[in-house]
Motif scaffolding. Structure first.
Motif, PDB file in Angstrom:
ATOM      1  N   VAL A 122      -3.724   2.194 -13.836  1.00 50.71           N
ATOM      2  CA  VAL A 122      -3.077   1.607 -12.668  1.00 50.71           C
ATOM      3  C   VAL A 122      -3.907   0.490 -12.050  1.00 50.71           C
ATOM      4  O   VAL A 122      -3.356  -0.528 -11.612  1.00 50.71           O
ATOM      5  CB  VAL A 122      -2.781   2.702 -11.615  1.00 50.71           C
ATOM      6  CG1 VAL A 122      -2.207   2.090 -10.344  1.00 50.71           C
ATOM      7  CG2 VAL A 122      -1.820   3.734 -12.190  1.00 50.71           C
TER       8      VAL A 122
ATOM      9  N   ALA B  86      -3.112  -6.724  -5.122  1.00 53.57           N
ATOM     10  CA  ALA B  86      -3.843  -6.470  -3.881  1.00 53.57           C
ATOM     11  C   ALA B  86      -4.649  -7.693  -3.464  1.00 53.57           C
ATOM     12  O   ALA B  86      -4.690  -8.052  -2.278  1.00 53.57           O
ATOM     13  CB  ALA B  86      -4.765  -5.261  -4.059  1.00 53.57           C
TER      14      ALA B  86
ATOM     15  N   VAL C 120      -2.454  -3.047 -10.273  1.00 56.29           N
ATOM     16  CA  VAL C 120      -2.315  -3.246  -8.832  1.00 56.29           C
ATOM     17  C   VAL C 120      -3.422  -4.123  -8.254  1.00 56.29           C
ATOM     18  O   VAL C 120      -3.254  -4.713  -7.179  1.00 56.29           O
ATOM     19  CB  VAL C 120      -2.287  -1.888  -8.093  1.00 56.29           C
ATOM     20  CG1 VAL C 120      -1.159  -1.021  -8.616  1.00 56.29           C
ATOM     21  CG2 VAL C 120      -3.621  -1.161  -8.201  1.00 56.29           C
TER      22      VAL C 120
ATOM     23  N   LEU D  78       0.823  -1.209   0.000  1.00 57.01           N
ATOM     24  CA  LEU D  78       0.000   0.000   0.000  1.00 57.01           C
ATOM     25  C   LEU D  78       0.858   1.260   0.000  1.00 57.01           C
ATOM     26  O   LEU D  78       0.466   2.287  -0.571  1.00 57.01           O
ATOM     27  CB  LEU D  78      -0.949  -0.009   1.207  1.00 57.01           C
ATOM     28  CG  LEU D  78      -2.064  -1.068   1.155  1.00 57.01           C
ATOM     29  CD1 LEU D  78      -2.936  -0.984   2.399  1.00 57.01           C
ATOM     30  CD2 LEU D  78      -2.909  -0.904  -0.102  1.00 57.01           C
TER      31      LEU D  78
ATOM     32  N   VAL E  69       1.744   1.639  -3.634  1.00 52.26           N
ATOM     33  CA  VAL E  69       0.593   2.121  -4.400  1.00 52.26           C
ATOM     34  C   VAL E  69       0.398   3.624  -4.199  1.00 52.26           C
ATOM     35  O   VAL E  69       0.183   4.378  -5.156  1.00 52.26           O
ATOM     36  CB  VAL E  69      -0.686   1.354  -3.995  1.00 52.26           C
ATOM     37  CG1 VAL E  69      -1.931   2.034  -4.579  1.00 52.26           C
ATOM     38  CG2 VAL E  69      -0.611  -0.085  -4.472  1.00 52.26           C
ATOM     39  N   ASN E  70       0.505   4.066  -2.955  1.00 53.06           N
ATOM     40  CA  ASN E  70       0.336   5.495  -2.671  1.00 53.06           C
ATOM     41  C   ASN E  70       1.401   6.332  -3.365  1.00 53.06           C
ATOM     42  O   ASN E  70       1.104   7.382  -3.952  1.00 53.06           O
ATOM     43  CB  ASN E  70       0.380   5.746  -1.162  1.00 53.06           C
ATOM     44  CG  ASN E  70      -0.918   5.364  -0.474  1.00 53.06           C
ATOM     45  OD1 ASN E  70      -1.983   5.398  -1.081  1.00 53.06           O
ATOM     46  ND2 ASN E  70      -0.841   5.000   0.797  1.00 53.06           N
TER      47      ASN E  70
ATOM     48  N   LEU F 160      -9.154  -0.822  -1.334  1.00 53.77           N
ATOM     49  CA  LEU F 160      -8.193  -0.387  -2.350  1.00 53.77           C
ATOM     50  C   LEU F 160      -8.772   0.726  -3.207  1.00 53.77           C
ATOM     51  O   LEU F 160      -8.077   1.704  -3.529  1.00 53.77           O
ATOM     52  CB  LEU F 160      -7.799  -1.577  -3.240  1.00 53.77           C
ATOM     53  CG  LEU F 160      -6.865  -1.262  -4.411  1.00 53.77           C
ATOM     54  CD1 LEU F 160      -5.490  -0.838  -3.897  1.00 53.77           C
ATOM     55  CD2 LEU F 160      -6.734  -2.471  -5.336  1.00 53.77           C
TER      56      LEU F 160
ATOM     57  N   THR G 162      -5.597   4.633   4.478  1.00 50.39           N
ATOM     58  CA  THR G 162      -4.800   3.509   3.993  1.00 50.39           C
ATOM     59  C   THR G 162      -4.691   2.399   5.025  1.00 50.39           C
ATOM     60  O   THR G 162      -4.815   1.208   4.690  1.00 50.39           O
ATOM     61  CB  THR G 162      -3.386   3.991   3.599  1.00 50.39           C
ATOM     62  OG1 THR G 162      -3.491   4.980   2.572  1.00 50.39           O
ATOM     63  CG2 THR G 162      -2.548   2.822   3.078  1.00 50.39           C
TER      64      THR G 162
ATOM     65  N   LEU H 149       0.692   6.409  -7.171  1.00 52.95           N
ATOM     66  CA  LEU H 149      -0.459   7.231  -7.536  1.00 52.95           C
ATOM     67  C   LEU H 149      -0.218   8.708  -7.257  1.00 52.95           C
ATOM     68  O   LEU H 149      -0.689   9.570  -8.001  1.00 52.95           O
ATOM     69  CB  LEU H 149      -1.703   6.752  -6.785  1.00 52.95           C
ATOM     70  CG  LEU H 149      -2.237   5.384  -7.200  1.00 52.95           C
ATOM     71  CD1 LEU H 149      -3.365   4.939  -6.276  1.00 52.95           C
ATOM     72  CD2 LEU H 149      -2.747   5.422  -8.642  1.00 52.95           C
TER      73      LEU H 149
ATOM     74  N   MET I 182      -7.291   4.568  -3.721  1.00 49.08           N
ATOM     75  CA  MET I 182      -6.959   5.127  -5.028  1.00 49.08           C
ATOM     76  C   MET I 182      -7.701   6.440  -5.265  1.00 49.08           C
ATOM     77  O   MET I 182      -7.136   7.400  -5.813  1.00 49.08           O
ATOM     78  CB  MET I 182      -7.291   4.115  -6.127  1.00 49.08           C
ATOM     79  CG  MET I 182      -6.488   2.821  -6.030  1.00 49.08           C
ATOM     80  SD  MET I 182      -6.741   1.686  -7.403  1.00 49.08           S
ATOM     81  CE  MET I 182      -5.704   2.442  -8.648  1.00 49.08           C
TER      82      MET I 182
END
Length: 538
Positions: free
Chosen positions: A445, A453, A449, A422, A425-426, A463, A517, A429, A467
């Motif tokens: 994306v 996930a 991902v 995560l 991912v953060n 998730l 998150t 993004l 996002m």
């Protein structure tokens, strides 16, 4: 190697100055032609599939509803209601602007629309009472991002279409985080206001809140129609979008009359007597309650075949008569007018308005202002759908080359767990959100991902909210933060100045991102309590 070639082609076309949609589509076609064993016919099939995607059909209708709500005076009514509610706190006008953005977000599903509708009124109002223009602009730029987090949200629809996740669950998942983000911004404003001794509006009593709520009520009822219809099992999110568009048009043209041929015609004229006004107002309350009752009871009993429409109508009619007669009796008593006289005196007002609506109905629907709003909504739809179509083509290319699966295997072999995943991912993004439009970035994306996930046990709804929150922050971070450009446009401030004004409040959203998150409950509690867990079948 294939993945590197594909992404280099996309970045190369972007740096050459091509629009995002063209860069995604052209790079996909070139890759399929020269580097892939996939057939070019898959391009046509993929693009055709976008037009057949039922979930994506919601987007043009939500955009149209947003356009009618933005054009009418809904924003001004929401601001007045918000000021009456929280304006008496220190920094209350800025807090009211955030609250108004939260309410308008629930009507529009669009961040830029929220910034334009609320910011064009609220920023000028804040400056008039002593707030700095920079502070006011920073507040609106950040609060406007709630347009894609508080349901209904166009970005949530895009995520659902890209991952086959339930739109209804995504909408419910955005409620608690959306309210939380808004209140965190309001708390930050209150702290700054206490330090800087910012002004507070005088407390005008609960009567002003009720009055503001009545004025904004027909606009806010759109939220009830959308959410109540979806979770009452009456219609799907796509059908809810159609209903929202029709409702927004009728409210803007015939109830609020902020546009169209009835624009200069108030419901009650200066020549109407006080007795007639009392009778008319009372009957309006009765009719309004009856309509709201019929809609709400329909949502609540749609799955219960033992309760008929006639039974609901009888109950609604009885309660509506009680409300109307009580109001007329109470108000008419002060004027020395009996109940019957008030009702009879109101008939000319009803006749005048109903005749005007009947005569102007079709001219209003197809008239110049309506056509202009529909045209603007169509332009936005075409632009957004073009980006989404090419992004889905890009996602198809990724999938056909098994790039998401390869990335998944690599991350699992590298020892990634849900916590570190995560974080990755953060970061991805947040960087991507600085350069790309949210819907296009999300469609690219999400297919990459999402399988990772799922393999790591991350909830698909959780998730999705992560996002969306990243997309929020991306809209207020340079160089391509859309809300920054919109705020700059409505204030006349330079982009650099707007960025500096927005940055202190961006820190609040970063804290909010961390909470969202790593506290999945914030996103999953409502949807799973009401609709149960999301079942992933692919």
């Amino acid at each position: 190697m294939d993945a590197i070639i594909l992404f280099v082609m996309v970045l190369g076309l972007l740096f050459l100055g091509l629009p995002v949609g063209i860069s995604l589509g052209l790079s996909s076609i070139l890759f399929i032609t020269f580097f892939s064993s996939d057939s070019l016919s898959s391009v046509a099939i993929s693009l055709f599939g976008v037009g057949q995607h039922y979930t994506l059909l919601a987007i043009p209708f939500f955009i149209l509803a947003s356009a009618f709500m933005s054009t009418g005076g809904v924003a001004k009514r929401l601001i007045n209601f918000a000021i009456a509610s929280v304006g008496h706190f220190r920094g209350g006008l800025a807090m009211a602007s955030v609250l108004a953005c939260m309410m308008f977000a629930a009507l529009s599903g669009s961040s830029p629309a929220t910034v334009v509708a609320i910011g064009s009124i609220a920023i000028a109002g804040m400056c008039q009472v002593g707030y700095s223009k920079d502070f006011a602009s920073g507040v609106i730029a950040n609060a406007g991002t709630l347009g894609i987090l508080i349901p209904p949200s166009i970005v949530m629809v895009v995520y659902s279409a890209a991952t086959d996740v339930s739109v209804g669950r995504m909408f419910l998942a955005g409620v608690i985080p959306g309210l939380m983000a808004g209140f965190m911004l309001m708390l930050a404003i209150y702290v700054v206001a206490r330090i800087k001794n910012l002004p507070a509006e005088p407390w005008k009593g609960f009567g002003e809140i009720v009055r503001g709520g009545k004025e904004a009520g027909w606009g806010l009822f759109l939220i009830v129609i959308i959410m109540g219809g979806i979770y009452g099992g009456v219609f799907t999110p796509t059908e809810a979008a159609v209903v929202a568009a029709v409702y927004a048009m009728l409210i803007a043209l015939f109830v609020y009359r902020d546009m169209g041929p009835l624009k200069e015609m108030p419901w009650v004229s200066d020549s109407d007597t006080d007795v007639a006004r009392v009778g008319f107002n009372g009957s309006v309350y009765g009719v309004s309650f009856f309509l709201v009752w019929m809609i709400m009871s329909f949502f609540a009993t749609a799955q219960n075949e033992s309760i008929t429409a006639g039974e609901r109508a009888v109950w609604g009619l009885g309660m509506s008569l009680v409300i109307a007669l009580f109001y007329i009796h109470k108000r008419g008593k002060h004027l020395g007018a009996p109940l019957v006289r008030c009702l009879v005196s109101s008939l000319p007002i009803w006749r005048r308005n109903l005749v005007a609506i009947g005569r102007s109905f079709f001219p209003a629907i197809v008239g110049g202002e309506s056509r202009k709003v529909i045209l603007e909504g169509t332009k936005t739809t075409v632009m957004l759908m073009f980006i989404i179509a090419n992004a889905l083509l890009f996602a198809h290319t990724l999938s056909s080359e098994r790039i998401p699966q390869m990335v998944t295997e690599w991350m699992l072999d590298a020892g990634f767990n849900w916590f570190t995943f995560l974080i990755a991912v953060n970061v991805l993004l947040l960087i991507g959100g600085q350069f790309m439009e949210p819907s296009g970035l999300l469609v690219i994306v999400a297919p990459v991902v999402f399988p990772i996930a799922m393999a790591l046990g991350v909830d698909p709804i959780h998730l999705g909210i992560i996002m969306v929150v990243n997309m929020e922050i991306g809209m207020i971070t340079p160089p391509i933060g859309l809300n920054l450009f919109v705020t700059s446009g409505i204030t006349g401030m330079s982009l650099t100045r707007v960025v500096k004004a927005a940055m202190p409040f961006v820190a609040v959203l970063f804290v909010f991102l961390i909470l969202v998150t790593y506290i999945p409950w914030l996103s999953t509690f409502l949807p799973y309590s009401i609709m149960g867990p999301e079942i992933i079948t692919k």
